[in-house]
Design a protein around this motif. Structure first.
Motif, PDB file in Angstrom:
ATOM      1  N   ILE A 120       0.792  -1.146  -0.093  1.00 21.51           N
ATOM      2  CA  ILE A 120       0.150  -0.067   0.037  1.00 21.51           C
ATOM      3  C   ILE A 120       0.863   1.269   0.088  1.00 21.51           C
ATOM      4  O   ILE A 120       1.769   1.499   1.023  1.00 21.51           O
ATOM      5  N   LYS A 121       0.861   2.061  -0.907  1.00 16.38           N
ATOM      6  CA  LYS A 121       1.526   3.039  -1.161  1.00 16.38           C
ATOM      7  C   LYS A 121       0.755   4.592  -1.085  1.00 16.38           C
ATOM      8  O   LYS A 121      -0.274   4.420  -1.618  1.00 16.38           O
ATOM      9  N   ALA A 122       1.258   5.459  -0.380  1.00 10.30           N
ATOM     10  CA  ALA A 122       0.416   6.784  -0.346  1.00 10.30           C
ATOM     11  C   ALA A 122       0.165   7.232  -1.850  1.00 10.30           C
ATOM     12  O   ALA A 122       1.080   7.699  -2.567  1.00 10.30           O
ATOM     13  N   ARG A 123      -1.086   7.550  -2.025  1.00  5.88           N
ATOM     14  CA  ARG A 123      -1.290   8.406  -3.304  1.00  5.88           C
ATOM     15  C   ARG A 123      -0.753   9.854  -3.332  1.00  5.88           C
ATOM     16  O   ARG A 123      -0.365  10.182  -4.108  1.00  5.88           O
ATOM     17  N   HIS A 124      -1.136  10.379  -2.217  1.00  2.59           N
ATOM     18  CA  HIS A 124      -0.761  11.765  -2.000  1.00  2.59           C
ATOM     19  C   HIS A 124      -0.215  11.935  -0.390  1.00  2.59           C
ATOM     20  O   HIS A 124      -0.912  11.213   0.420  1.00  2.59           O
TER      21      HIS A 124
END
Length: 282
Positions: free
Chosen positions: A146-150
């Motif tokens: 899970i990577k931060a979109r912003h």
């Protein structure tokens, strides 16, 4: 993107600079200060001032860092498998997303409040180092990252009751909220009660700061408690003369329960009143 304060929050120049610096550096803003000095409210107003959604993660003594990422409900999955429940083969149905996941997965940049981080055990901040650095984490049960979109604007508050690990502190921009002086306190009161009588404010502040200055007081009254006390004084229509001409042999102020919150401090004030009475009788 600059934080200039809001109509509901009196932000000092150094506090505004701290918020802007943390946003520019893309580092968590660690806010320390006495309880009741508006640390949590700051996050709410930063979100409002920047036009962002606020996600709040309130930390308890039992909170673990993993809960901020996700929780896997293996017990429910086992029960459903025994009962032949639908969807039991999809492990994603049994994963509860945490506040960090919610912030990372948001369609727009958000403000993430990690409130009262010093309530948790000492390992809690260390367990979040990688996630705060890389803005990503791995879900072992599903094999996805899970990577931060912003990258969220992260505000972390602490009541300064426990030392935080150096490794965690290095990753934060730090600001300590000093207790408001009289002028700043007047501004705060005006925000909450714009129509309050200034004579009442003057006398209430005299009593309040005099109370905070008493040596040996176990818990000094906070800003939020002053606001509550003023609300009670106005509700009971207590005139400012009662505070101005208060009897020093009665050290406890009217409606003291809004300001003094433990029996040791009440007993201390009673002893001071007794000493004043004895001196006045000599």
């Amino acid at each position: 993107m600059k934080f200039t304060g809001t109509d509901n929050y009196v932000a000092t120049d150094d506090l505004r600079m701290a918020v802007d610096a943390a946003v520019a550096l893309q580092r968590p803003l660690l806010i320390k200060g006495e309880p009741g000095t508006g640390k949590t409210m700051l996050a709410e107003e930063v979100a409002s001032g920047l036009g962002m959604r606020l996600i709040q993660w309130h930390i308890k003594s039992t909170t673990k860092a993993q809960q901020g990422l996700y929780e896997y409900d293996a017990v429910s999955r086992l029960r459903d498998s025994q009962l032949g429940g639908e969807g039991v083969h999809d492990v994603a149905n049994y994963i509860k997303r945490g506040k960090l996941w919610e912030a990372f997965d948001a369609d727009e940049q958000v403000v993430l409040l990690i409130d009262e981080v010093d309530k948790a055990d000492i390992e809690f901040p260390n367990d979040l180092l990688v996630e705060l650095d890389r803005m990503e984490f791995f879900v072992y049960e599903t094999g996805e990252t899970i990577k931060a979109r912003h990258r969220p604007v992260i505000i972390i508050t602490s009541n300064n009751e426990k030392e935080l690990p150096d490794a965690f502190l290095r990753r934060c921009f730090f600001h300590f909220i000093n207790f408001p002086d009289r002028d700043t306190m007047r501004q705060i009161i005006d925000v909450h009660y714009p129509t309050i009588k200034q004579d009442l404010v003057q006398e209430a502040l005299e009593v309040f700061f005099e109370l905070r200055g008493i040596p040996g007081l176990k818990k000094k009254p906070s800003t939020s408690e002053l606001i509550d006390w003023l609300k009670l004084l106005m509700a009971d229509d207590i005139p400012d003369e009662v505070l101005k001409n208060r009897d020093q042999t009665k050290a406890i102020p009217p409606l003291y329960g809004a300001l003094v919150k433990n029996e040791q401090d009440v007993q201390l004030l009673e002893r001071l009143a007794f000493m004043h009475r004895r001196e006045s009788n000599q």
